[in-house]
Scaffold this motif. Structure first.
Motif, short mmCIF file in Angstrom:
data_model
loop_
_atom_site.label_atom_id
_atom_site.label_comp_id
_atom_site.label_asym_id
_atom_site.label_seq_id
_atom_site.Cartn_x
_atom_site.Cartn_y
_atom_site.Cartn_z
N LEU A 101 0.54 -1.10 -0.24
CA LEU A 101 0.14 0.25 0.07
C LEU A 101 0.77 1.78 0.02
O LEU A 101 1.07 2.04 -0.78
N ARG A 102 1.99 1.42 0.81
CA ARG A 102 2.46 2.48 0.61
C ARG A 102 3.62 2.74 -0.46
O ARG A 102 3.44 3.60 -0.97
N SER A 103 3.49 1.43 -1.20
CA SER A 103 4.18 1.63 -2.57
C SER A 103 3.80 2.19 -3.13
O SER A 103 3.52 3.16 -4.25
N ALA A 104 1.97 2.15 -3.53
CA ALA A 104 1.06 2.27 -4.21
C ALA A 104 0.82 3.91 -3.98
O ALA A 104 0.74 4.88 -5.03
N LEU A 105 1.14 3.73 -3.02
CA LEU A 105 1.40 5.80 -2.79
C LEU A 105 2.10 6.22 -2.96
O LEU A 105 1.86 7.60 -2.94
N VAL A 106 3.34 5.74 -3.01
CA VAL A 106 4.18 6.65 -3.35
C VAL A 106 4.31 7.02 -5.05
O VAL A 106 4.67 7.91 -5.41
N LYS A 107 3.96 5.55 -5.74
CA LYS A 107 3.54 6.02 -7.49
C LYS A 107 2.77 7.05 -7.31
O LYS A 107 2.54 7.77 -8.66
N LEU A 108 1.63 7.15 -6.44
CA LEU A 108 0.78 8.48 -6.65
C LEU A 108 1.52 9.34 -6.40
O LEU A 108 1.11 10.57 -7.73
N GLN A 109 2.09 9.60 -5.66
CA GLN A 109 2.97 10.78 -5.54
C GLN A 109 3.82 11.30 -6.61
O GLN A 109 4.02 12.64 -7.28
N LEU A 110 4.49 10.01 -6.94
CA LEU A 110 4.77 10.49 -8.90
C LEU A 110 4.45 10.81 -9.66
O LEU A 110 5.07 10.75 -11.02
N GLY A 111 3.77 10.19 -9.94
CA GLY A 111 2.71 10.47 -10.67
C GLY A 111 2.01 9.28 -11.98
O GLY A 111 1.00 9.03 -13.28
N ASP A 112 2.46 8.00 -10.91
CA ASP A 112 2.53 6.81 -11.70
C ASP A 112 0.92 6.14 -11.35
O ASP A 112 1.02 5.55 -10.55
N ILE A 113 -0.09 6.55 -11.56
CA ILE A 113 -1.04 6.44 -10.94
C ILE A 113 -1.63 5.46 -11.47
O ILE A 113 -1.94 4.40 -10.79
N LYS A 114 -1.27 4.63 -12.75
CA LYS A 114 -1.56 3.47 -13.31
C LYS A 114 -1.17 2.30 -12.65
O LYS A 114 -1.41 1.44 -12.45
N GLY A 115 0.15 2.78 -12.78
CA GLY A 115 0.88 1.51 -11.63
C GLY A 115 0.95 1.63 -9.99
O GLY A 115 0.39 0.82 -10.01
N GLY A 116 0.54 2.79 -9.62
CA GLY A 116 -0.24 2.60 -7.94
C GLY A 116 -1.27 1.72 -7.82
O GLY A 116 -2.04 1.01 -7.08
N PHE A 117 -1.76 2.11 -8.49
CA PHE A 117 -3.50 1.31 -8.93
C PHE A 117 -3.62 0.01 -8.93
O PHE A 117 -4.21 -1.07 -8.54
N ASP A 118 -2.89 -0.40 -10.29
CA ASP A 118 -2.80 -1.97 -10.22
C ASP A 118 -1.72 -2.45 -8.86
O ASP A 118 -2.64 -3.66 -8.73
N LEU A 119 -1.24 -1.88 -8.62
CA LEU A 119 -0.88 -2.47 -7.06
C LEU A 119 -2.23 -2.82 -6.36
O LEU A 119 -2.11 -4.00 -5.16
N LEU A 120 -2.38 -1.32 -5.95
CA LEU A 120 -3.43 -1.79 -4.66
C LEU A 120 -4.71 -2.23 -5.26
O LEU A 120 -5.42 -3.05 -4.30
N LYS A 121 -4.82 -2.35 -6.10
CA LYS A 121 -5.88 -3.13 -5.93
C LYS A 121 -5.20 -4.83 -5.78
O LYS A 121 -6.25 -5.86 -5.09
N ARG A 122 -4.17 -5.21 -5.99
CA ARG A 122 -4.11 -6.46 -5.30
C ARG A 122 -3.75 -7.16 -3.98
O ARG A 122 -4.09 -7.96 -3.71
N VAL A 123 -3.34 -5.19 -3.12
CA VAL A 123 -3.75 -5.01 -1.64
C VAL A 123 -4.98 -5.71 -0.97
O VAL A 123 -5.58 -5.84 -0.22
N GLU A 124 -6.01 -4.64 -1.95
CA GLU A 124 -7.83 -4.08 -1.68
C GLU A 124 -8.06 -5.83 -1.56
O GLU A 124 -9.14 -6.25 -1.09
N ASN A 125 -7.26 -7.03 -3.05
CA ASN A 125 -7.78 -8.38 -3.01
C ASN A 125 -7.56 -9.19 -1.88
O ASN A 125 -7.96 -9.81 -1.15
N ARG A 126 -6.64 -8.68 -1.37
CA ARG A 126 -6.34 -9.71 0.10
C ARG A 126 -6.81 -8.92 1.93
O ARG A 126 -6.87 -9.92 2.67
N PHE A 127 -6.76 -7.16 1.65
CA PHE A 127 -7.26 -7.00 2.42
C PHE A 127 -8.37 -5.79 2.89
O PHE A 127 -8.27 -4.73 2.69
N PRO A 128 -9.73 -6.28 2.02
CA PRO A 128 -10.45 -5.13 1.59
C PRO A 128 -11.35 -5.16 2.46
O PRO A 128 -12.26 -4.05 1.86
N GLU A 129 -11.93 -4.94 3.59
CA GLU A 129 -12.07 -4.61 4.90
C GLU A 129 -11.04 -3.73 5.80
O GLU A 129 -11.80 -2.91 6.23
N ALA A 130 -9.79 -3.48 5.28
CA ALA A 130 -9.24 -2.35 5.76
C ALA A 130 -9.01 -1.28 6.07
O ALA A 130 -9.35 -0.69 4.87
#
Length: 347
Positions: A250-279
């Motif tokens: 999740l931290r990595s995804a947010l750093v990618k967002l900060q750098l403007g890599d929205i697609k890369g960050g979102f793709d990563l976050l989707k995998r996190v959300e798939n494992r931790f959907p209720e966090a």
């Protein structure tokens, strides 16, 4: 962290921040998740790292739990003796008792025993390092930092004195582990600049890719505003975790967002959300990415999935900036959602 309940507070360690989810990470206000041991103790290291990380991790920012170091047989130390990496006699017996209590999870008893060891053999590196590990596990981070610093000082002294020592002489070869533990602790204790220095040195001394070091070093670089370098370290750490999704992704995804890599960050976050959907933090981050990609309605719906009490945190900039330590772009993106959803209704 501090260490006793693993929470999702939003995002190790390590750390040496945490609440009550399987979010073990690297972040701010989290327990250490580094406590690592020498390579000869890899199996023990994994067992304790899991115990301490779970006991000390929050998804707030850092984490890696301290890891006990172990020594073998040797001569009894005195206050004026050289640095010791092995002990014998009473010190050895008490040290081994401390290790046993630590492995059983009885950190209080282990701490008392390691404290005795440091009094009997004040020049014994691993007496101090293991005392620091138990102090981290019990949440007393300032004393733990002092213990780690003592161990680091002794280890450096031993290495300096061992330059011309005969072949086969036992020396302190765990300096990178000691620096990793202290750096992770500092990362979770509001000392990001000092943590970065320790963790960069640990990485250099390690001399090869190390997932635990990379997770904490990435977080340290992130907290110091070095987002491009943090992105590289997170990517390295992720590559070493194979397909096993971890909270620090999740931290990595947010750093990618900060750098403007929205697609890369979102793709990563989707995998996190798939494992931790209720966090709650995952839901907040997901809503943020939806908002910045223009899906405002979907972002609002995702945001409202966060329980009311937890959602109150995500309209608090102090919480976002200081507790979970989100990057500026992520805070700004979430505000596009929360400012609409939480807007006071007028009659």
């Amino acid at each position: 962290m501090m260490i006793i309940s693993m929470k999702f507070l939003g995002a190790v360690l390590v750390t040496f921040a945490a609440n009550s989810h399987a979010w073990s990470l690297i972040g701010k206000s989290t327990p250490i998740n580094a406590v690592v041991r020498s390579e000869q103790e890899v199996s023990r290291r994994d067992a304790i790292a899991q115990t301490v990380t779970a006991a000390a991790a929050v998804f707030c920012g850092n984490i890696i739990a301290p890891s006990p170091a172990y020594a073998g047989d040797g001569a009894v130390a005195t206050a004026l003796s050289p640095v010791e990496v092995i002990v014998s006699g009473d010190a050895k017996q008490i040290f081994n008792e401390g290790r046993a209590r630590e492995m059983q999870g009885n950190m209080g008893a282990a701490q008392r025993l390691y404290s005795k060891v440091t009094k009997i053999s004040p020049r014994f590196v691993y007496g101090w390092s293991n005392l620091g590990n138990t102090q981290v596990a019990l949440g007393t981070l300032d004393p733990a930092e002092e213990s780690y610093s003592t161990a680091i000082g002794l280890c450096r002294e031993d290495l300096k004195m061992s330059v011309d020592a005969p072949f086969g002489t036992r020396k302190c070869d765990d300096l990178y582990i000691l620096l990793l533990n202290r750096g992770s602790l500092r990362l979770n204790n509001g000392r990001a600049k000092e943590a970065l220095k320790d963790l960069a040195q640990a990485s250099e001394l390690r001399g090869k890719p190390d997932g635990m070091i990379s997770q904490n070093l990435a977080r340290a670089r992130e907290l110091n505003g070095q987002y491009a370098a943090a992105d590289r370290e997170y990517s390295l750490a992720i590559s070493m975790t194979s397909n096993e999704v971890n909270p620090f992704w999740l931290r990595s995804a947010l750093v990618k967002l900060q750098l403007g890599d929205i697609k890369g960050g979102f793709d990563l976050l989707k995998r996190v959300e798939n494992r931790f959907p209720e966090a709650p933090e995952v839901r907040a981050a997901y809503a943020t990415f939806l908002a910045v990609t223009g899906e405002q309605i979907a972002a609002q719906r995702k945001y409202l999935e966060i329980p009311d009490r937890a959602r109150a945190n995500y309209i608090n900039n102090n919480y976002l900036r200081d507790t979970v330590a989100w990057p500026p772009a992520a805070i700004e993106g979430l505000a596009k959602v929360s400012s609409v959803v939480e807007k006071p209704k007028t009659s």
